[in-house]
Write a protein that holds these residues in place. Structure first.
Motif, PDB file in Angstrom:
ATOM      1  N   GLU A   6       0.844  -1.136   0.054  1.00 26.85           N
ATOM      2  CA  GLU A   6      -0.074  -0.105   0.019  1.00 26.85           C
ATOM      3  C   GLU A   6       0.900   1.225   0.133  1.00 26.85           C
ATOM      4  O   GLU A   6       2.085   1.356   0.498  1.00 26.85           O
ATOM      5  N   SER A   7       0.494   2.230  -0.601  1.00 23.77           N
ATOM      6  CA  SER A   7       0.890   3.647  -0.661  1.00 23.77           C
ATOM      7  C   SER A   7      -0.152   4.587  -0.672  1.00 23.77           C
ATOM      8  O   SER A   7      -1.166   4.460  -0.893  1.00 23.77           O
ATOM      9  N   LEU A  20      -5.431   6.098  -2.118  1.00 25.78           N
ATOM     10  CA  LEU A  20      -4.494   5.028  -1.672  1.00 25.78           C
ATOM     11  C   LEU A  20      -4.182   4.121  -2.886  1.00 25.78           C
ATOM     12  O   LEU A  20      -5.398   4.014  -3.561  1.00 25.78           O
ATOM     13  N   SER A  21      -2.944   3.434  -3.074  1.00 23.97           N
ATOM     14  CA  SER A  21      -2.718   2.643  -4.264  1.00 23.97           C
ATOM     15  C   SER A  21      -2.342   1.478  -3.514  1.00 23.97           C
ATOM     16  O   SER A  21      -1.767   1.380  -2.431  1.00 23.97           O
ATOM     17  N   CYS A  22      -2.575   0.260  -4.145  1.00 17.24           N
ATOM     18  CA  CYS A  22      -2.177  -0.970  -3.629  1.00 17.24           C
ATOM     19  C   CYS A  22      -1.527  -1.418  -5.041  1.00 17.24           C
ATOM     20  O   CYS A  22      -2.033  -1.692  -6.082  1.00 17.24           O
ATOM     21  N   TRP A  36      -9.993  -3.314   0.452  1.00 20.78           N
ATOM     22  CA  TRP A  36      -9.542  -2.308   1.286  1.00 20.78           C
ATOM     23  C   TRP A  36     -10.316  -2.431   2.767  1.00 20.78           C
ATOM     24  O   TRP A  36     -11.501  -2.347   2.854  1.00 20.78           O
ATOM     25  N   SER A  78      -2.866  -3.160 -10.133  1.00 19.69           N
ATOM     26  CA  SER A  78      -2.908  -2.243  -9.051  1.00 19.69           C
ATOM     27  C   SER A  78      -4.506  -1.981  -8.935  1.00 19.69           C
ATOM     28  O   SER A  78      -5.343  -2.075  -9.504  1.00 19.69           O
ATOM     29  N   TYR A  94      -4.579   1.689   6.969  1.00 19.83           N
ATOM     30  CA  TYR A  94      -5.500   1.150   5.822  1.00 19.83           C
ATOM     31  C   TYR A  94      -4.587   0.045   5.224  1.00 19.83           C
ATOM     32  O   TYR A  94      -3.549   0.138   5.034  1.00 19.83           O
ATOM     33  N   TYR A  95      -5.461  -1.297   4.942  1.00 16.89           N
ATOM     34  CA  TYR A  95      -4.868  -2.248   4.458  1.00 16.89           C
ATOM     35  C   TYR A  95      -5.514  -2.495   3.033  1.00 16.89           C
ATOM     36  O   TYR A  95      -6.691  -2.546   3.175  1.00 16.89           O
ATOM     37  N   CYS A  96      -4.689  -3.310   2.339  1.00 14.84           N
ATOM     38  CA  CYS A  96      -5.207  -3.783   0.798  1.00 14.84           C
ATOM     39  C   CYS A  96      -5.318  -5.415   1.140  1.00 14.84           C
ATOM     40  O   CYS A  96      -4.243  -5.887   1.827  1.00 14.84           O
ATOM     41  N   THR A 122      -0.915   1.327   5.376  1.00 20.75           N
ATOM     42  CA  THR A 122      -0.653   2.586   5.271  1.00 20.75           C
ATOM     43  C   THR A 122      -1.392   3.508   6.427  1.00 20.75           C
ATOM     44  O   THR A 122      -2.499   3.302   6.233  1.00 20.75           O
TER      45      THR A 122
END
Length: 128
Positions: A6-7, A20-22, A36, A78, A94-96, A122
């Motif tokens: 995650e970012s 947010l990106s995964c 998410w 992604s 936050y988790y992916c 993240t």
């Protein structure tokens, strides 16, 4: 073995937006549903949004409906979580997560147990 990273977390003020990106690696991304989740202070981890494989659509927890949007780009391996009108109660880690050959359950509480792989999270901090 699928790895998820995650970012995009950070500190924002109430009312602002954050995406947010995964990033996924190690599997055939298009065959994984992406969820998410978040862990807010003092509470258990909870499902936020989920996007199924194929064209089966997206689902969101009631607390974020109308404010959060989940999307995926199979060509880039992604997924993203667009968060608008953020509130202090959205603060948390936050988790992916990914689940193979999965169509997101209509019951949000089922998502966590159905996931196969998890990122490390993240931090999102919404405060003034």
């Amino acid at each position: 073995q699928v790895q998820l990273v995650e970012s995009g977390g950070g500190l924002v003020q109430p009312g602002e937006s954050l995406t947010l990106s995964c990033a996924a690696s190690g599997g055939t991304f298009e065959w994984f549903a992406i969820g998410w989740f978040r862990r807010v202070p003092g509470k258990d981890r909870e499902g936020v949004s989920c996007i199924s494989i194929g064209e089966r659509g997206t689902l969101h927890a009631d607390s974020v409906k109308g404010r959060f949007t989940i999307s995926r780009d199979n060509g880039k391996n992604s997924a993203a979580l667009q968060m608008n009108n953020l509130k202090p109660e959205d603060t948390g880690i936050y988790y992916c997560a990914a689940a193979e050959y999965y169509y997101c359950s209509d019951n949000v509480s089922n998502w966590e147990d159905d996931m196969d792989y998890w990122g490390k999270g993240t931090l999102v901090d919404v405060s003034s």
